[in-house]
Design a protein around this motif. Sequence first.
Motif, PDB file in Angstrom:
ATOM      1  N   THR A   1       0.827  -1.207   0.000  1.00 12.34           N
ATOM      2  CA  THR A   1       0.000   0.000   0.000  1.00 12.34           C
ATOM      3  C   THR A   1       0.863   1.260   0.000  1.00 12.34           C
ATOM      4  O   THR A   1       0.380   2.337  -0.317  1.00 12.34           O
ATOM      5  N   LEU A   2       2.131   1.101   0.362  1.00 12.99           N
ATOM      6  CA  LEU A   2       3.053   2.240   0.349  1.00 12.99           C
ATOM      7  C   LEU A   2       3.867   2.301  -0.935  1.00 12.99           C
ATOM      8  O   LEU A   2       4.066   3.374  -1.511  1.00 12.99           O
ATOM      9  N   PHE A   3       4.350   1.151  -1.374  1.00 12.69           N
ATOM     10  CA  PHE A   3       5.213   1.104  -2.547  1.00 12.69           C
ATOM     11  C   PHE A   3       4.781  -0.036  -3.465  1.00 12.69           C
ATOM     12  O   PHE A   3       4.207  -1.030  -3.032  1.00 12.69           O
ATOM     13  N   GLN A   4       5.068   0.148  -4.734  1.00 10.57           N
ATOM     14  CA  GLN A   4       4.764  -0.887  -5.706  1.00 10.57           C
ATOM     15  C   GLN A   4       5.731  -2.048  -5.533  1.00 10.57           C
ATOM     16  O   GLN A   4       6.930  -1.858  -5.346  1.00 10.57           O
ATOM     17  N   GLU A   5       5.189  -3.263  -5.591  1.00 14.91           N
ATOM     18  CA  GLU A   5       6.026  -4.446  -5.418  1.00 14.91           C
ATOM     19  C   GLU A   5       7.041  -4.542  -6.544  1.00 14.91           C
ATOM     20  O   GLU A   5       6.694  -4.383  -7.721  1.00 14.91           O
ATOM     21  N   PRO A   6       8.308  -4.796  -6.208  1.00 14.35           N
ATOM     22  CA  PRO A   6       9.331  -4.926  -7.251  1.00 14.35           C
ATOM     23  C   PRO A   6       9.046  -6.123  -8.159  1.00 14.35           C
ATOM     24  O   PRO A   6       8.500  -7.132  -7.729  1.00 14.35           O
ATOM     25  N   SER A   7       9.429  -5.980  -9.415  1.00 12.22           N
ATOM     26  CA  SER A   7       9.263  -7.097 -10.343  1.00 12.22           C
ATOM     27  C   SER A   7      10.279  -8.187 -10.012  1.00 12.22           C
ATOM     28  O   SER A   7      11.360  -7.908  -9.479  1.00 12.22           O
TER      29      SER A   7
END
Length: 223
Positions: free
Chosen positions: A182-188
């Motif tokens: 919810t804070l940061f986009q999950e890394p690929s």
Amino acid sequence: MAGEIVYADLIIPSEPHSSRLIHPPQQLNASQCPSWHRITLWAGCIGIVILVAAVIAMGLLLKAETEKSRTDADVLSLLRSVLCNQTLGNASVSSACKICPPHWHHYRGKCYWPSTQHKSWKESRDHCSGRNSQLLVIQDKEEMEFIPEIIEDKSMYWIGLAREEIPDKKWLWISGSEFDQTLFQEPSRTGRNNCGAIKNRKIVSDNCNAELSGICQRDSISI
């Protein structure tokens, strides 16, 4: 009978025996003092001297401690005025002054140090540990906005984020907390061995064996 010389014996009563025995002891007591009296007197004098010396020593010790406390307070006030721009000698200043080691960046009670050495993720983690710190754990968006100010945007830096291999391959910070999507986009995910990094104000991933710079983080020092 005239002209005769008369002889008479004059008998002087001798002094009673009891009277002769009284006076010599009285004269002896008047001229001599028992030895235990002298010992007691000397012991009392020595005790008084020791007591006075102890009082003087305590007074000097108290004075020394007071002067030391005053000196420590003056040094602390000087450090705060130089390092934290606090008013020198201002007794009303109650907040602690927080500082970082040389070449570290201070922000919200933490210190950050971007390394220029290229290492794998595990080597970077150990490198930070050797400096009494850890790889960066980003707590919120405000901290995320600060980090690019101390690094080069085009470079990648290891942070304290890695993905579990089993069972569900979650992203975890080295502090043990889970990655908050919810804070940061999950890394690929680029493969089985993924570790987190930061680049261009985003959290990305790379192979953990890749050699990158790293960002170390530690709590600031309060004075």
